[in-house]
Design an enzyme around this catalytic site. Sequence first.
Site: not given
Ligand code: GTP
Ligand code: SPV
Ligand code: MN
Length: 618
Positions: A400, A285, A308, A241, A261, A232, A89, A283
């Site tokens: 992704r 996290c 999400d 979003k 979110h 993207y 983004r 994002s």
């Molecule tokens: P968006 O799709 O961008 O909104 O991201 P999201 O909030 O869905 O994040 P996602 O679950 O994909 O995690 C992002 C990164 O954080 C990955 O590399 C995970 O492995 C890492 N992660 C997720 N949960 C944990 C956790 O409990 N501990 C640690 N250390 N890392 C974590």
């Molecule tokens: C985020 O960045 O929080 C995502 C990926 O879930 S995007 O669709 O690019 O916003």
């Molecule tokens: Mn997101």
Amino acid sequence: MTISDVAPGTEASNRARSERGTTDQALRAWVDEIAGLTKPDEIVWCDGSKHEADLLTKQLVAEGKLIKLNPEWRPNSYLARTDPRDVARVEDRTFICSTYEEDAGPTNNWRDPREMREELKHVFDGSMKGRTMYVVPFSMGPLGGPISQLGVEITDSPYVVLSMGIMTRMGDAVYRLIEAGEPWVRTLHSVGYPLVDGVGHRRAEVEWPSNDTKYIVQFPDSREIWSYGSGYGGNALLAKKCFALRIASVMARDEGWLAEHMLLIKITSPGGKSYHVAAAFPSACGKTNLAMLRPTIPGWKVETIGDDIAWMRPGADGRLYAINPEAGFFGVAPGTGETTNPTAVQTLWGNTIFTNVALRPDGDVWWEGLTDTVPPNLTDWEGKPWTPDSGRPAAHPNSRFTVAAAQCPQISDDWDAHDGVPIDAILFGGRRATNVPLVAEARSWKHGVFMGATISSEKTAAAEGTVGELRRDPFAMLPFCGYNMADYWGHWVKMGRVLGENAPKIFQVNWFRKGADGSFLWPGFGENSRVLEWIVGRVEGGADTVDTPIGLLPAAESLDLDGLEITDDALTQLFDVDRDSWLAECDLTEEYFAQFGDRVPAALKAELASLRYHLQHS
Ligand code: GTP
Ligand code: SPV
Ligand code: MN
């Protein structure tokens, strides 16, 4: 007859096309208007059928824009490689064009809507020359559901059409609802790479058309989106979003609901009681990971509803009901592996579009963290040969997967419930190496809103910018709130009054606290179920707490640590509330609030004063 049976540009094809699409005058007029501006070669009214998706996929493979993965390992799955300048983004090119600048607030880029419209008319003039324009009708949430909303995306990217087909309920049925008079949101997208230049010369096509000049523009007052120059994710899948958060947050403010979110899960205790939890993390996290969590503690079950976005509305019984408006997951690939998120790995067995991951010699995909052993030879996300000695990641950090939610093996049976699911607890989190404990319960709704409003988090690869930099990301909505952030907090305070006794409990969590050696103190992932167990205990009115200035922490022994290898020292550090650091945070919060002037709700100022008082007297 379908569009595929006839040659394009013939009389038969024109007839076939006119049988498609919609009779809705307003939608037809808008499509005509946009076609007049962007000047595509042809217009396709998408119907959301499998046939349509198969044809587009074949076309993209033939054009070299999608790589078909080896069906032996990954049936009906494809790899897309973006332009290396179009991988996340673009927050500095994202605009909120409300009539008044104050309504966008200091955390958004505001532009005068009239000026922006003029600018966009120039930018979009002829932007689809030589291309096909697709009309993509979609529903966010179950079709016709009380919390759902309709939209139409016009796009010149077949990759976007395919992705929207996975991420939303896309198809003909939406035209019928629009014809019946349902409101819908206009969203327009162009990759900004016409195949005919200004003086009429053909231009060579590229693998990933995009433009260095990008615009991600929201007009909250007219509920419109114009996106240009990027293909993207959040820049181009406008239902996600741009609509489901930026525009929907404004609709929610005006209509008394919440567009967040947040992931959504159902948790079932060993006693068989089920609870629904929503959680906002910035994002990259951990939303997808928590949404697909497999508990390590016996007898507990977690099922996925959304990963999400959550739309939440008070129901007839006064409780807060939530839906996942999406129909798929657009998840972060790196870090997704058998040990961290086996559910995601299983979800991705086939029918998946991967973007910017690495390619194995056997025609399957790979990314950092998928397996413990690193393959000796890969093609990296840019299409270059890669070995473990290359000194750079094989997959882009923001690579992704796009996959249907229904493919998740632990999808909840109520994930697409027409009326949504009642929410029992709301979690706010961020990526904080210091200060913020593993879990803390808010003393009240207002205190919970204060926790959400003051979240800071280290930046990730999900947006352009410096990874690791600490920034405020209130409610994980900093890049996604379509109006003044302080007004948004006020809306949350108001929703607490509406919900009253029925309001869910609020908690703050942090899986990312680090020890002095820089490693995570908490094992995270499946072990986060221990924190969920404690939260459910609190919802049920049990689980002992210790009162601290920042909120209620688990009392010793009340957090289930059976079978977990963690040192007492790590535990102490995980829950440490350092008075001086928190007083310093208070100063930063005061500074942060100051930029919003008197729009900051009095309730939040009172919470800050109370936090300071309790810290000073602790
Ligand atoms: P968006 O799709 O961008 O909104 O991201 P999201 O909030 O869905 O994040 P996602 O679950 O994909 O995690 C992002 C990164 O954080 C990955 O590399 C995970 O492995 C890492 N992660 C997720 N949960 C944990 C956790 O409990 N501990 C640690 N250390 N890392 C974590
Ligand atoms: C985020 O960045 O929080 C995502 C990926 O879930 S995007 O669709 O690019 O916003
Ligand atoms: Mn997101």
